[in-house]
Design an enzyme around this catalytic site. Structure first.
Site, PDB file in Angstrom:
ATOM      1  N   PRO A 162       3.281  -4.831   4.925  1.00 28.68           N
ATOM      2  CA  PRO A 162       2.267  -6.323   4.408  1.00 28.68           C
ATOM      3  C   PRO A 162       1.319  -5.718   3.540  1.00 28.68           C
ATOM      4  O   PRO A 162       0.518  -4.790   3.567  1.00 28.68           O
ATOM      5  CB  PRO A 162       1.940  -7.060   5.727  1.00 28.68           C
ATOM      6  CG  PRO A 162       1.978  -5.918   6.554  1.00 28.68           C
ATOM      7  CD  PRO A 162       2.943  -4.971   6.357  1.00 28.68           C
ATOM      8  N   ASP A 163       0.918  -6.650   2.460  1.00 30.20           N
ATOM      9  CA  ASP A 163       0.006  -6.480   1.468  1.00 30.20           C
ATOM     10  C   ASP A 163      -1.401  -6.827   2.335  1.00 30.20           C
ATOM     11  O   ASP A 163      -1.261  -7.201   3.362  1.00 30.20           O
ATOM     12  CB  ASP A 163      -0.007  -6.804   0.068  1.00 30.20           C
ATOM     13  CG  ASP A 163       0.267  -8.182   0.076  1.00 30.20           C
ATOM     14  OD1 ASP A 163      -0.032  -9.088   1.001  1.00 30.20           O
ATOM     15  OD2 ASP A 163       0.449  -8.869  -1.148  1.00 30.20           O
ATOM     16  N   PHE A 164      -2.687  -7.061   1.701  1.00 33.36           N
ATOM     17  CA  PHE A 164      -3.645  -7.649   1.986  1.00 33.36           C
ATOM     18  C   PHE A 164      -3.814  -9.072   1.884  1.00 33.36           C
ATOM     19  O   PHE A 164      -3.916  -9.910   2.654  1.00 33.36           O
ATOM     20  CB  PHE A 164      -4.889  -6.985   1.341  1.00 33.36           C
ATOM     21  CG  PHE A 164      -5.540  -5.633   2.115  1.00 33.36           C
ATOM     22  CD1 PHE A 164      -4.795  -5.270   3.297  1.00 33.36           C
ATOM     23  CD2 PHE A 164      -6.558  -4.926   1.402  1.00 33.36           C
ATOM     24  CE1 PHE A 164      -5.143  -3.815   3.591  1.00 33.36           C
ATOM     25  CE2 PHE A 164      -6.946  -3.945   2.109  1.00 33.36           C
ATOM     26  CZ  PHE A 164      -6.483  -3.452   3.009  1.00 33.36           C
ATOM     27  N   ARG A 165      -3.622  -9.475   0.429  1.00 37.17           N
ATOM     28  CA  ARG A 165      -3.994 -10.843   0.219  1.00 37.17           C
ATOM     29  C   ARG A 165      -2.714 -11.705  -0.094  1.00 37.17           C
ATOM     30  O   ARG A 165      -3.237 -13.028  -0.317  1.00 37.17           O
ATOM     31  CB  ARG A 165      -4.845 -10.660  -1.218  1.00 37.17           C
ATOM     32  CG  ARG A 165      -6.199 -10.013  -0.876  1.00 37.17           C
ATOM     33  CD  ARG A 165      -7.033  -9.688  -1.961  1.00 37.17           C
ATOM     34  NE  ARG A 165      -8.026  -9.090  -1.690  1.00 37.17           N
ATOM     35  CZ  ARG A 165      -8.227  -7.551  -1.474  1.00 37.17           C
ATOM     36  NH1 ARG A 165      -6.940  -6.924  -1.909  1.00 37.17           N
ATOM     37  NH2 ARG A 165      -9.194  -6.894  -1.343  1.00 37.17           N
ATOM     38  N   ASN A 175      -2.470   2.655  -2.821  1.00 35.68           N
ATOM     39  CA  ASN A 175      -1.728   2.610  -1.503  1.00 35.68           C
ATOM     40  C   ASN A 175      -1.747   3.842  -0.572  1.00 35.68           C
ATOM     41  O   ASN A 175      -2.139   5.050  -1.150  1.00 35.68           O
ATOM     42  CB  ASN A 175      -0.198   2.196  -1.630  1.00 35.68           C
ATOM     43  CG  ASN A 175       0.077   1.062  -2.180  1.00 35.68           C
ATOM     44  OD1 ASN A 175      -0.607   0.270  -2.408  1.00 35.68           O
ATOM     45  ND2 ASN A 175       1.533   0.805  -2.807  1.00 35.68           N
ATOM     46  N   ASP A 184       0.444   4.615   1.914  1.00 34.44           N
ATOM     47  CA  ASP A 184       1.549   4.650   2.786  1.00 34.44           C
ATOM     48  C   ASP A 184       2.414   6.077   2.360  1.00 34.44           C
ATOM     49  O   ASP A 184       3.515   6.321   2.911  1.00 34.44           O
ATOM     50  CB  ASP A 184       2.194   3.503   2.538  1.00 34.44           C
ATOM     51  CG  ASP A 184       2.815   2.903   1.070  1.00 34.44           C
ATOM     52  OD1 ASP A 184       2.918   3.984   0.229  1.00 34.44           O
ATOM     53  OD2 ASP A 184       2.765   1.725   0.892  1.00 34.44           O
ATOM     54  N   HIS A 195      -7.343   5.734  -2.732  1.00 32.20           N
ATOM     55  CA  HIS A 195      -8.031   5.037  -1.565  1.00 32.20           C
ATOM     56  C   HIS A 195      -7.490   5.926  -0.396  1.00 32.20           C
ATOM     57  O   HIS A 195      -7.306   5.651   0.730  1.00 32.20           O
ATOM     58  CB  HIS A 195      -7.409   3.798  -1.206  1.00 32.20           C
ATOM     59  CG  HIS A 195      -8.159   2.827  -2.263  1.00 32.20           C
ATOM     60  ND1 HIS A 195      -7.732   1.537  -2.312  1.00 32.20           N
ATOM     61  CD2 HIS A 195      -9.252   2.920  -3.060  1.00 32.20           C
ATOM     62  CE1 HIS A 195      -8.338   0.977  -3.268  1.00 32.20           C
ATOM     63  NE2 HIS A 195      -9.324   1.619  -3.637  1.00 32.20           N
TER      64      HIS A 195
HETATM   65  P1  CNA Z   1      -3.570  -6.998  -2.509  1.00 29.21           P
HETATM   66  O1  CNA Z   1      -4.992  -7.337  -2.588  1.00 29.21           O
HETATM   67  O2  CNA Z   1      -2.914  -7.404  -0.880  1.00 29.21           O
HETATM   68  O3  CNA Z   1      -2.672  -7.673  -3.805  1.00 29.21           O
HETATM   69  C1  CNA Z   1      -1.324  -7.520  -3.705  1.00 29.21           C
HETATM   70  C2  CNA Z   1      -0.547  -8.137  -4.896  1.00 29.21           C
HETATM   71  O4  CNA Z   1       0.593  -7.710  -5.028  1.00 29.21           O
HETATM   72  C3  CNA Z   1      -0.959  -9.607  -5.211  1.00 29.21           C
HETATM   73  O5  CNA Z   1      -1.405  -9.968  -6.445  1.00 29.21           O
HETATM   74  C4  CNA Z   1       0.315 -10.030  -4.561  1.00 29.21           C
HETATM   75  O6  CNA Z   1       0.639 -11.375  -5.330  1.00 29.21           O
HETATM   76  C5  CNA Z   1       1.303  -9.019  -5.378  1.00 29.21           C
HETATM   77  N1  CNA Z   1       2.569  -8.804  -4.615  1.00 29.21           N
HETATM   78  C6  CNA Z   1       2.912  -8.842  -3.507  1.00 29.21           C
HETATM   79  N2  CNA Z   1       4.161  -8.643  -3.040  1.00 29.21           N
HETATM   80  C7  CNA Z   1       4.903  -8.381  -4.227  1.00 29.21           C
HETATM   81  C8  CNA Z   1       6.027  -8.197  -4.911  1.00 29.21           C
HETATM   82  N3  CNA Z   1       7.183  -7.900  -4.063  1.00 29.21           N
HETATM   83  N4  CNA Z   1       6.296  -8.110  -6.126  1.00 29.21           N
HETATM   84  C9  CNA Z   1       5.202  -8.499  -6.994  1.00 29.21           C
HETATM   85  N5  CNA Z   1       4.136  -8.655  -6.767  1.00 29.21           N
HETATM   86  C10 CNA Z   1       3.628  -8.615  -5.285  1.00 29.21           C
HETATM   87  O7  CNA Z   1      -3.155  -5.661  -2.657  1.00 29.21           O
HETATM   88  P2  CNA Z   1      -4.054  -4.380  -3.456  1.00 29.21           P
HETATM   89  O8  CNA Z   1      -3.412  -2.944  -3.401  1.00 29.21           O
HETATM   90  O9  CNA Z   1      -4.576  -4.911  -4.923  1.00 29.21           O
HETATM   91  O10 CNA Z   1      -5.448  -4.348  -2.638  1.00 29.21           O
HETATM   92  C11 CNA Z   1      -5.959  -2.968  -2.524  1.00 29.21           C
HETATM   93  C12 CNA Z   1      -5.956  -2.629  -1.302  1.00 29.21           C
HETATM   94  C13 CNA Z   1      -4.958  -2.827  -0.290  1.00 29.21           C
HETATM   95  C14 CNA Z   1      -6.083  -1.173  -1.242  1.00 29.21           C
HETATM   96  O11 CNA Z   1      -7.231  -0.529  -0.779  1.00 29.21           O
HETATM   97  C15 CNA Z   1      -4.602  -0.557  -0.335  1.00 29.21           C
HETATM   98  O12 CNA Z   1      -5.152   0.667   0.421  1.00 29.21           O
HETATM   99  C16 CNA Z   1      -4.605  -1.717   0.565  1.00 29.21           C
HETATM  100  N6  CNA Z   1      -3.311  -1.837   1.214  1.00 29.21           N
HETATM  101  C17 CNA Z   1      -2.211  -0.922   1.237  1.00 29.21           C
HETATM  102  C18 CNA Z   1      -1.095  -0.910   1.618  1.00 29.21           C
HETATM  103  C19 CNA Z   1      -0.012   0.145   1.421  1.00 29.21           C
HETATM  104  O13 CNA Z   1      -0.351   1.286   1.408  1.00 29.21           O
HETATM  105  N7  CNA Z   1       1.128  -0.164   1.313  1.00 29.21           N
HETATM  106  C20 CNA Z   1      -0.882  -2.157   2.518  1.00 29.21           C
HETATM  107  C21 CNA Z   1      -1.837  -3.153   2.732  1.00 29.21           C
HETATM  108  C22 CNA Z   1      -2.782  -2.930   1.873  1.00 29.21           C
END
Ligand code: CNA
Length: 280
Positions: A45-48, A119, A121, A138
């Protein structure tokens, strides 16, 4: 969104315009900037994102606010919510997405100046992008250490302790500080690799921004370091930051995986991309 001004560098402000620019050999130093959105299709999952994002699902931890789980001062007093999350996010459980393989392909073509990722991961590495091409802005789960004396702790061991529901502690008996993966929490400094390379986008001849809300600084300022007239492509579910405001910005507002497939197709790279991804 994308403003209506005519491009200065691209033939057209479309995906085809970007593909033509690359095929004409004008993009030899591509900077790629990514966030959690490139890993959501892997199951992380993402954050937002509303409903599916981590922030929407942290209620059960009874935190003062969602970000607390990644705040160093909160972690010191109560590391349990973070460790619970760490268990779920155990990176070894996930496979790279085709978007990660696309970055590997750009590297293999000799066109990748640098990948800046937020990321943690490690999926870029797992897709085969060499570590010297990646700035993990990060940090990552690849290493762990004591938050007090900074001594190293094996990340596999950390996950093992966490899986048992215990709290990993520094092995130095006089310290016994908490152990945490070397991911950057709110309130912690950025890694040196980031600080030393953050102006690198100024050398790029193309930027591709994918899967990030561009809300976390200083990472979010990176696309702004690209020179005026340097095309910037955004592949994301939504418009973010100031992308779209320059005459050579192109917005592809859709899923990353389908977006990179379209770009690869326009470049004549699609088969290669699918083969690359099948290897992961
Ligand atoms: P965020 O703030 O959650 O934003 C994610 C963005 O991606 C949003 O604009 C969404 O609309 C968009 N999005 C989500 N899924 C898709 C998709 N399949 N296709 C296209 N667009 C999509 O995440 P950010 O990375 O901008 O925020 C920064 C944080 C999140 C960092 O410090 C990370 O470490 C942290 N994070 C990382 C992970 C990971 O490593 N996979 C997971 C969750 C959070």
């Amino acid at each position: 969104g994308q403003d209506a001004s005519t491009p200065e560098t691209l033939e057209s402000r479309t995906l085809e315009g970007i593909a033509r620019y690359i095929k004409d050999g004008k993009a030899k130093k591509i900077v790629i900037m990514t966030g959690a959105g490139i890993s959501t299709s892997a199951g992380i999952p993402d954050f937002r994102s509303p409903e599916t994002g981590l922030y929407a699902n942290l209620a059960r931890f009874d935190l003062p606010h969602a970000e607390s789980v990644f705040e160093i001062s909160y972690f010191r007093n109560n590391p349990n919510p973070f460790y619970m999350l760490a268990q779920e996010l155990d990176p070894s459980k996930f496979r790279p997405t085709i978007t990660h393989s696309f970055i590997k392909l750009v590297h293999d073509k000799g066109l990748l100046l640098k990948l800046f990722t937020q990321n943690i991961d490690c999926l870029e590495s797992r897709a085969g992008v060499p570590s010297d091409s990646i700035i993990e802005a990060h940090g990552s789960f690849a290493t762990a250490s004591c938050i007090e004396c900074k001594s190293r702790y094996l990340p596999e061991k950390m996950l093992e302790v966490v899986r048992k529901g215990s709290v990993p502690q520094c092995e130095d008996d006089t310290c016994r500080g908490l152990v945490k993966p070397n991911i950057v929490f709110y309130g912690e400094p950025m890694p040196e690799s980031f600080s030393q390379n953050k102006t690198l986008p100024a050398d790029a001849d193309l930027a591709i921004v994918m899967g990030t809300s561009l809300t976390v600084y200083p990472f979010a300022s990176l696309p702004g370091f690209c020179g005026e007239g340097v095309p910037r492509l955004l592949i994301n579910n939504e418009q973010v930051g100031s992308l779209g405001s320059r005459p050579d910005d192109v917005l592809l507002l859709e899923d990353c995986d389908s977006g990179v497939r379209k770009l690869a197709k326009a470049l004549g790279w699609l088969e290669e991309l699918e083969t690359e991804w099948a290897k992961t």
